[in-house]
Design a protein around this motif. Structure first.
Motif, PDB file in Angstrom:
ATOM      1  N   ASP A   1       6.474  11.784  -5.092  1.00  0.00           N
ATOM      2  CA  ASP A   1       6.508  10.958  -6.304  1.00  0.00           C
ATOM      3  C   ASP A   1       6.539   9.475  -5.955  1.00  0.00           C
ATOM      4  N   GLU A   2       7.363   9.114  -4.971  1.00  0.00           N
ATOM      5  CA  GLU A   2       7.472   7.706  -4.584  1.00  0.00           C
ATOM      6  C   GLU A   2       6.162   7.205  -3.978  1.00  0.00           C
ATOM      7  N   LEU A   3       5.558   8.024  -3.135  1.00  0.00           N
ATOM      8  CA  LEU A   3       4.298   7.620  -2.511  1.00  0.00           C
ATOM      9  C   LEU A   3       3.197   7.490  -3.567  1.00  0.00           C
ATOM     10  N   SER A   4       3.195   8.359  -4.558  1.00  0.00           N
ATOM     11  CA  SER A   4       2.213   8.266  -5.638  1.00  0.00           C
ATOM     12  C   SER A   4       2.383   6.967  -6.423  1.00  0.00           C
ATOM     13  N   THR A   5       3.634   6.600  -6.710  1.00  0.00           N
ATOM     14  CA  THR A   5       3.910   5.353  -7.434  1.00  0.00           C
ATOM     15  C   THR A   5       3.476   4.136  -6.626  1.00  0.00           C
ATOM     16  N   ILE A   6       3.789   4.156  -5.327  1.00  0.00           N
ATOM     17  CA  ILE A   6       3.417   3.051  -4.443  1.00  0.00           C
ATOM     18  C   ILE A   6       1.892   2.927  -4.358  1.00  0.00           C
ATOM     19  N   THR A   7       1.217   4.060  -4.283  1.00  0.00           N
ATOM     20  CA  THR A   7      -0.252   4.043  -4.200  1.00  0.00           C
ATOM     21  C   THR A   7      -0.861   3.483  -5.478  1.00  0.00           C
ATOM     22  N   GLU A   8      -0.295   3.839  -6.616  1.00  0.00           N
ATOM     23  CA  GLU A   8      -0.771   3.280  -7.878  1.00  0.00           C
ATOM     24  C   GLU A   8      -0.605   1.758  -7.901  1.00  0.00           C
ATOM     25  N   SER A   9       0.538   1.291  -7.407  1.00  0.00           N
ATOM     26  CA  SER A   9       0.769  -0.158  -7.353  1.00  0.00           C
ATOM     27  C   SER A   9      -0.254  -0.839  -6.450  1.00  0.00           C
ATOM     28  N   ALA A  10      -0.535  -0.205  -5.309  1.00  0.00           N
ATOM     29  CA  ALA A  10      -1.506  -0.779  -4.371  1.00  0.00           C
ATOM     30  C   ALA A  10      -2.887  -0.884  -5.024  1.00  0.00           C
ATOM     31  N   GLU A  11      -3.248   0.123  -5.783  1.00  0.00           N
ATOM     32  CA  GLU A  11      -4.544   0.080  -6.484  1.00  0.00           C
ATOM     33  C   GLU A  11      -4.549  -1.019  -7.549  1.00  0.00           C
ATOM     34  N   ASP A  12      -3.417  -1.149  -8.260  1.00  0.00           N
ATOM     35  CA  ASP A  12      -3.325  -2.183  -9.293  1.00  0.00           C
ATOM     36  C   ASP A  12      -3.508  -3.579  -8.704  1.00  0.00           C
ATOM     37  N   TYR A  13      -3.012  -3.776  -7.483  1.00  0.00           N
ATOM     38  CA  TYR A  13      -3.086  -5.096  -6.844  1.00  0.00           C
ATOM     39  C   TYR A  13      -4.258  -5.198  -5.877  1.00  0.00           C
ATOM     40  N   GLU A  14      -5.239  -4.254  -6.060  1.00  0.00           N
ATOM     41  CA  GLU A  14      -6.513  -4.290  -5.334  1.00  0.00           C
ATOM     42  C   GLU A  14      -6.348  -4.136  -3.827  1.00  0.00           C
ATOM     43  N   LEU A  15      -5.311  -3.396  -3.417  1.00  0.00           N
ATOM     44  CA  LEU A  15      -5.149  -3.082  -1.994  1.00  0.00           C
ATOM     45  C   LEU A  15      -5.835  -1.758  -1.657  1.00  0.00           C
ATOM     46  N   GLY A  16      -5.733  -0.787  -2.552  1.00  0.00           N
ATOM     47  CA  GLY A  16      -6.456   0.466  -2.396  1.00  0.00           C
ATOM     48  C   GLY A  16      -5.699   1.535  -1.642  1.00  0.00           C
ATOM     49  N   VAL A  17      -6.174   2.779  -1.801  1.00  0.00           N
ATOM     50  CA  VAL A  17      -5.526   3.933  -1.186  1.00  0.00           C
ATOM     51  C   VAL A  17      -5.674   3.905   0.328  1.00  0.00           C
ATOM     52  N   LYS A  18      -6.825   3.491   0.806  1.00  0.00           N
ATOM     53  CA  LYS A  18      -7.034   3.471   2.255  1.00  0.00           C
ATOM     54  C   LYS A  18      -6.088   2.489   2.934  1.00  0.00           C
ATOM     55  N   TRP A  19      -5.790   1.382   2.262  1.00  0.00           N
ATOM     56  CA  TRP A  19      -4.822   0.422   2.802  1.00  0.00           C
ATOM     57  C   TRP A  19      -3.463   1.089   2.952  1.00  0.00           C
ATOM     58  N   VAL A  20      -3.048   1.848   1.933  1.00  0.00           N
ATOM     59  CA  VAL A  20      -1.765   2.554   2.002  1.00  0.00           C
ATOM     60  C   VAL A  20      -1.785   3.556   3.153  1.00  0.00           C
ATOM     61  N   ALA A  21      -2.889   4.307   3.276  1.00  0.00           N
ATOM     62  CA  ALA A  21      -2.979   5.339   4.318  1.00  0.00           C
ATOM     63  C   ALA A  21      -2.816   4.750   5.712  1.00  0.00           C
ATOM     64  N   THR A  22      -3.390   3.572   5.957  1.00  0.00           N
ATOM     65  CA  THR A  22      -3.275   2.963   7.284  1.00  0.00           C
ATOM     66  C   THR A  22      -1.849   2.498   7.576  1.00  0.00           C
ATOM     67  N   LYS A  23      -1.049   2.265   6.518  1.00  0.00           N
ATOM     68  CA  LYS A  23       0.333   1.820   6.709  1.00  0.00           C
ATOM     69  C   LYS A  23       1.307   2.988   6.836  1.00  0.00           C
ATOM     70  N   LEU A  24       0.836   4.205   6.563  1.00  0.00           N
ATOM     71  CA  LEU A  24       1.728   5.362   6.594  1.00  0.00           C
ATOM     72  C   LEU A  24       1.876   5.892   8.014  1.00  0.00           C
ATOM     73  N   THR A  25       2.593   5.149   8.827  1.00  0.00           N
ATOM     74  CA  THR A  25       2.853   5.570  10.199  1.00  0.00           C
ATOM     75  C   THR A  25       4.359   5.510  10.444  1.00  0.00           C
ATOM     76  N   GLY A  26       4.822   6.298  11.383  1.00  0.00           N
ATOM     77  CA  GLY A  26       6.250   6.312  11.691  1.00  0.00           C
ATOM     78  C   GLY A  26       6.852   7.678  11.420  1.00  0.00           C
ATOM     79  N   ASN A  27       8.101   7.854  11.830  1.00  0.00           N
ATOM     80  CA  ASN A  27       8.766   9.142  11.722  1.00  0.00           C
ATOM     81  C   ASN A  27       9.745   9.221  10.549  1.00  0.00           C
ATOM     82  N   ASN A  28      10.147   8.076  10.008  1.00  0.00           N
ATOM     83  CA  ASN A  28      11.114   8.058   8.925  1.00  0.00           C
ATOM     84  C   ASN A  28      10.389   7.748   7.611  1.00  0.00           C
ATOM     85  N   PRO A  29      10.105   8.763   6.784  1.00  0.00           N
ATOM     86  CA  PRO A  29       9.289   8.533   5.588  1.00  0.00           C
ATOM     87  C   PRO A  29       9.930   7.567   4.603  1.00  0.00           C
ATOM     88  N   GLN A  30      11.256   7.594   4.480  1.00  0.00           N
ATOM     89  CA  GLN A  30      11.912   6.727   3.502  1.00  0.00           C
ATOM     90  C   GLN A  30      11.755   5.257   3.892  1.00  0.00           C
TER      91      GLN A  30
END
Length: 398
Positions: free
Chosen positions: A220-249
């Motif tokens: 749910d949180e990732l979906s909300t963040i992705t929607e925000s990224a799209e609203d601010y013209e960053l896009g889903v692919k931008w979010v995907a490239t930032k999703l690295t690391g072992n601690n999801p929170q």
């Protein structure tokens, strides 16, 4: 509820959820047939009595003992986990060796076939089970690839509904499953997320997905963040490239901060296109450490430096109902004074960077400054608000 005839036919009778009498019979393995005398759904094998109940009932033992022992726990698991009907499952796996093999080796695909083909005649479904595995995928409109079979094996869906079936179909047809090689389990939340944002599947964090992450609503949180990224013209692919690391929170918090920073910068560029107008003369003069914010660009700078939304009060400052000051000692903070229509002035707020609460020391300095102005400024309103906030009554921040 149950009785068993001499030929070991199981008879069932129950008042179902629709309030009507439901009666049916089912013959023993391997000659399974199922005849409901009354049904309230389009599914000809519908039953309100779970097979787990039948298997535990003494009156049904003569019938249940004919079912191969290795299938019994699988039938119970199938019915509980997949919200499937184990009676119709019995019908198929008793008549087709291919259906039985698929049921025991890949329950996820077996469930999907029954869900996908629930409007078909049973003989059509049996014919599908007898096809080669790749041909089955072709009939279902899915890619004929081994990775698709493996994806179905990873499904860990607790009581999935038709919405999940549709989302799963979207994931398969989009090719998202190809990036999920290292994911051990596919849950309902993850499937719905990837159906909505397939590009997220390429992220390293998604590939480390664990069902336990849902305890803090990861999807749910990732979906909300992705929607925000799209609203601010960053896009889903931008979010995907930032999703690295072992601690999801922590990862989600960092992405959220980056989006906020991006929005602030973008907003400021837009705001700076406005003229740098002057504000009305403040009601209280400043001193060496307390300076009134007297121009539009200054309030933008204060908002940027202190990382709060004081810039949103621009119109109120222009009309003379609100005034802001910045104080540098003993702490860096922003002061807000409000003026009522009657002309009465009161201290509205004091906030440090990130809207954090000021110390008693800086409050004392500000009180002394306001009292020395001899403008009769109301301090009690601010002090009362502090008491309310300490009791969990929160007013809006800057």
């Amino acid at each position: 509820m149950f009785s068993c005839d001499a030929d070991k036919t199981l008879n069932m009778s129950v008042i179902n959820q629709y309030g009507g009498d439901w009666k049916g019979s089912m013959t023993c393995w391997p000659d399974i047939s199922f005849t409901p005398e009354l049904r309230y759904t389009d599914d000809p094998f519908s039953a309100d009595i779970t097979i787990a109940v039948a298997l535990a009932d003494d009156n049904a033992k003569k019938w249940s003992q004919r079912i191969p022992a290795d299938l019994v726990p699988r039938l119970i698991a199938f019915e509980q986990i997949w919200l499937g009907n184990a009676y119709i499952t019995l019908f198929f796996i008793s008549r087709s060796e291919s259906a039985r093999n698929l049921f025991t080796s890949n329950m996820g695909l077996f469930w999907y076939i029954i869900k996908h083909c629930n409007s078909w005649h049973p003989l059509e479904t049996l014919q599908l089970f007898n096809e080669r595995k790749k041909k089955i995928l072709s009939f279902l409109g899915l890619p004929e690839e081994p990775a698709v079979f493996n994806t179905f094996k990873k499904l860990n869906l607790l009581k999935p509904d038709n919405h999940v079936v549709n989302a799963l179909t979207t994931v398969m047809k989009s090719g998202t499953y190809k990036a999920l090689l290292h994911v051990k389990f596919l849950t309902e939340d993850l499937i719905n997320l990837l159906a909505k944002y397939p590009d997220l599947s390429s992220s390293k964090l998604i590939q480390r997905y664990q069902p336990s992450w849902e305890y803090f609503s990861f999807s749910d949180e990732l979906s909300t963040i992705t929607e925000s990224a799209e609203d601010y013209e960053l896009g889903v692919k931008w979010v995907a490239t930032k999703l690295t690391g072992n601690n999801p929170q922590v990862v989600l918090e960092r992405i959220d901060e980056r989006i906020t920073h991006h929005f602030r910068n973008k907003s400021e560029v837009s705001q700076r296109k406005k003229p740098n107008c002057s504000y009305p003369k403040p009601p209280v003069e400043g001193n060496d450490h307390i300076k009134p914010i007297s121009k539009y660009y200054d309030i933008l700078r204060e908002s940027e430096e202190q990382e709060h939304c004081v810039q949103n009060y621009h119109e109120m400052v222009l009309d003379g109902s609100t005034y802001f000051y910045k104080i540098t000692r003993p702490q860096r903070a922003t002061i807000q004074l409000n003026v009522e229509d009657s002309g009465k002035i009161y201290l509205e707020d004091i906030k440090l960077k990130h809207n954090t609460t000021p110390s008693a020391e800086i409050e004392h300095v500000i009180y002394e400054w306001l009292l020395s102005s001899k403008k009769g400024i109301d301090l009690e309103r601010y002090q009362y608000k502090l008491v309310c906030e300490s009791e969990d009554y929160n007013d809006d921040d800057f």
